[in-house]
Design a protein around this motif. Structure first.
Motif, short mmCIF file in Angstrom:
data_model
loop_
_atom_site.label_atom_id
_atom_site.label_comp_id
_atom_site.label_asym_id
_atom_site.label_seq_id
_atom_site.Cartn_x
_atom_site.Cartn_y
_atom_site.Cartn_z
N LEU A 118 -6.93 19.40 -9.85
CA LEU A 118 -6.92 19.45 -8.50
C LEU A 118 -7.40 18.18 -7.75
N VAL A 119 -6.49 17.14 -7.30
CA VAL A 119 -7.33 16.13 -6.89
C VAL A 119 -7.26 15.87 -5.35
N MET A 120 -8.38 15.35 -4.95
CA MET A 120 -8.57 15.32 -3.33
C MET A 120 -9.18 14.10 -3.17
N LEU A 121 -8.73 13.24 -2.06
CA LEU A 121 -8.75 11.86 -1.42
C LEU A 121 -9.91 11.80 -0.45
N ARG A 122 -11.06 10.98 -0.68
CA ARG A 122 -11.57 11.00 0.56
C ARG A 122 -11.65 9.49 1.03
N VAL A 123 -11.28 9.13 2.24
CA VAL A 123 -10.95 7.84 2.64
C VAL A 123 -12.39 7.26 3.27
N GLN A 124 -12.78 6.17 2.68
CA GLN A 124 -14.14 5.54 3.11
C GLN A 124 -13.92 4.38 4.01
N GLY A 125 -12.95 3.73 3.96
CA GLY A 125 -12.77 2.58 4.89
C GLY A 125 -11.32 1.85 4.44
N GLU A 126 -11.20 0.77 5.18
CA GLU A 126 -9.94 0.20 5.10
C GLU A 126 -10.22 -1.47 5.35
N ARG A 127 -9.46 -2.35 4.75
CA ARG A 127 -9.65 -3.58 4.71
C ARG A 127 -8.29 -4.32 5.38
N GLU A 128 -8.32 -5.04 6.50
CA GLU A 128 -7.32 -5.29 7.12
C GLU A 128 -7.16 -6.92 6.90
N PRO A 129 -5.76 -6.85 6.47
CA PRO A 129 -5.21 -8.39 5.78
C PRO A 129 -5.62 -9.30 6.79
N VAL A 130 -6.14 -10.57 6.38
CA VAL A 130 -6.59 -11.70 7.33
C VAL A 130 -5.13 -12.20 7.62
N GLY A 131 -5.22 -12.61 9.03
CA GLY A 131 -3.87 -13.61 9.55
C GLY A 131 -2.85 -12.54 9.61
N GLU A 132 -2.79 -11.20 9.56
CA GLU A 132 -1.65 -10.36 9.64
C GLU A 132 -2.17 -9.33 10.99
N ALA A 133 -1.28 -8.73 11.39
CA ALA A 133 -1.24 -7.72 12.69
C ALA A 133 -1.34 -6.16 12.03
N PRO A 134 -2.37 -5.77 11.23
CA PRO A 134 -2.24 -4.60 10.54
C PRO A 134 -1.77 -3.43 11.33
N HIS A 135 -2.24 -3.43 12.48
CA HIS A 135 -2.06 -2.23 13.41
C HIS A 135 -0.48 -2.06 13.84
N ALA A 136 0.12 -3.20 13.80
CA ALA A 136 1.57 -2.85 13.89
C ALA A 136 2.49 -2.76 12.76
N ARG A 137 1.74 -2.48 11.57
CA ARG A 137 2.69 -2.23 10.24
C ARG A 137 2.90 -0.70 10.16
N VAL A 138 3.83 -0.36 10.05
CA VAL A 138 4.32 1.19 9.67
C VAL A 138 5.38 1.20 8.59
N THR A 139 5.30 2.35 7.99
CA THR A 139 6.14 2.59 7.07
C THR A 139 7.68 2.97 7.61
N PRO A 140 8.67 2.87 6.99
CA PRO A 140 10.01 3.23 7.26
C PRO A 140 9.85 4.70 8.05
N ILE A 141 9.39 5.59 7.32
CA ILE A 141 9.39 7.08 7.61
C ILE A 141 8.54 7.01 9.10
N GLU A 142 7.46 6.48 9.15
CA GLU A 142 6.91 6.58 10.43
C GLU A 142 7.55 5.82 11.69
N ALA A 143 8.28 4.61 11.20
CA ALA A 143 9.13 4.08 12.22
C ALA A 143 10.20 5.00 12.76
N ARG A 144 10.75 5.68 11.58
CA ARG A 144 11.73 6.59 12.09
C ARG A 144 11.33 7.65 13.01
#
Length: 214
Positions: A118-144
């Motif tokens: 039984l595997v559980m994931l605890r998210v601790q943080g996020e590294r945003e790519p330099v020079g990109e707009a990560p907040h605008a990036r979505v998956t095809p499913i999210e966009a749909r």
């Protein structure tokens, strides 16, 4: 417990319902790490659907920061130790590279059985790519899903048209709302247009080509 017993079937179905509704990313893997079952929250972290995670190796999806951690866990499982195991991991999520901790608990009906994990994931943080707009990036499913909302779809309709559960639709919407600081779904759709996720000047609403796995 007899799995053919009607009461057992009822409780199994109830457990699966809870499993799907839990907001924490959770998966059940075999002892080798192959995913057998994943909830919508876990699938969203991988930018896909629960069904498409089946058979994938959890350590390919989430990269361990220390190889020795995995080696120690594998040896302990071979010896049938039933402790809780923790692995520091990184992975590529739809919004950028993230890091956190995987917790694996061996589970089985009897001590003699080879345990599942039984595997559980605890998210601790996020590294945003330099020079990109990560907040605008979505998956095809999210966009749909966003395009369906812009077209006036209810959550139930969005779930039917994307082959997800209602919770499988709500979880990415909650994540996007938090990422874009959107107070409601109307504002969420407006942000999607402003960030270039949805194409302007077309009807019905259509997503611009998006990045990330399906």
């Amino acid at each position: 417990m007899d799995r053919t017993d009607p009461a057992a079937v009822v409780w199994r179905n109830r457990a699966l319902m809870v499993f799907d509704r839990v907001s924490v990313p959770v998966a059940v893997c075999d002892v080798y790490g192959a995913v057998q079952l994943a909830n919508p929250a876990m699938a969203t972290e991988c930018g896909t659907t629960p069904g498409r995670l089946r058979g994938r190796n959890v350590l390919e999806l989430f990269r361990p920061q220390e190889a020795t951690q995995v080696e120690r866990i594998a040896e302990a499982l071979r010896l049938r130790h039933r402790s809780r195991y923790q692995v520091s991991v990184r992975w590529r999520a739809p919004g950028g590279e993230r890091y956190g901790e995987l917790t694996a608990d061996p589970v089985s009906d009897t001590v003699e059985e080879t345990p599942a994990l039984l595997v559980m994931l605890r998210v601790q943080g996020e590294r945003e790519p330099v020079g990109e707009a990560p907040h605008a990036r979505v998956t095809p499913i999210e966009a749909r899903i966003l395009a369906l909302l812009a077209d006036g779809a209810t959550t139930a309709r969005a779930a039917r048209e994307t082959d997800l559960t209602v919770d499988g639709v709500n979880y990415p919407l909650r994540r996007l709302s938090a990422r874009w600081s959107a107070a409601n779904r109307t504002e969420l759709v407006a942000r999607a247009y402003a960030l270039g996720v949805l194409a302007t000047g077309v009807w019905p609403p259509r997503a611009v080509a998006s990045e990330g796995p399906e």
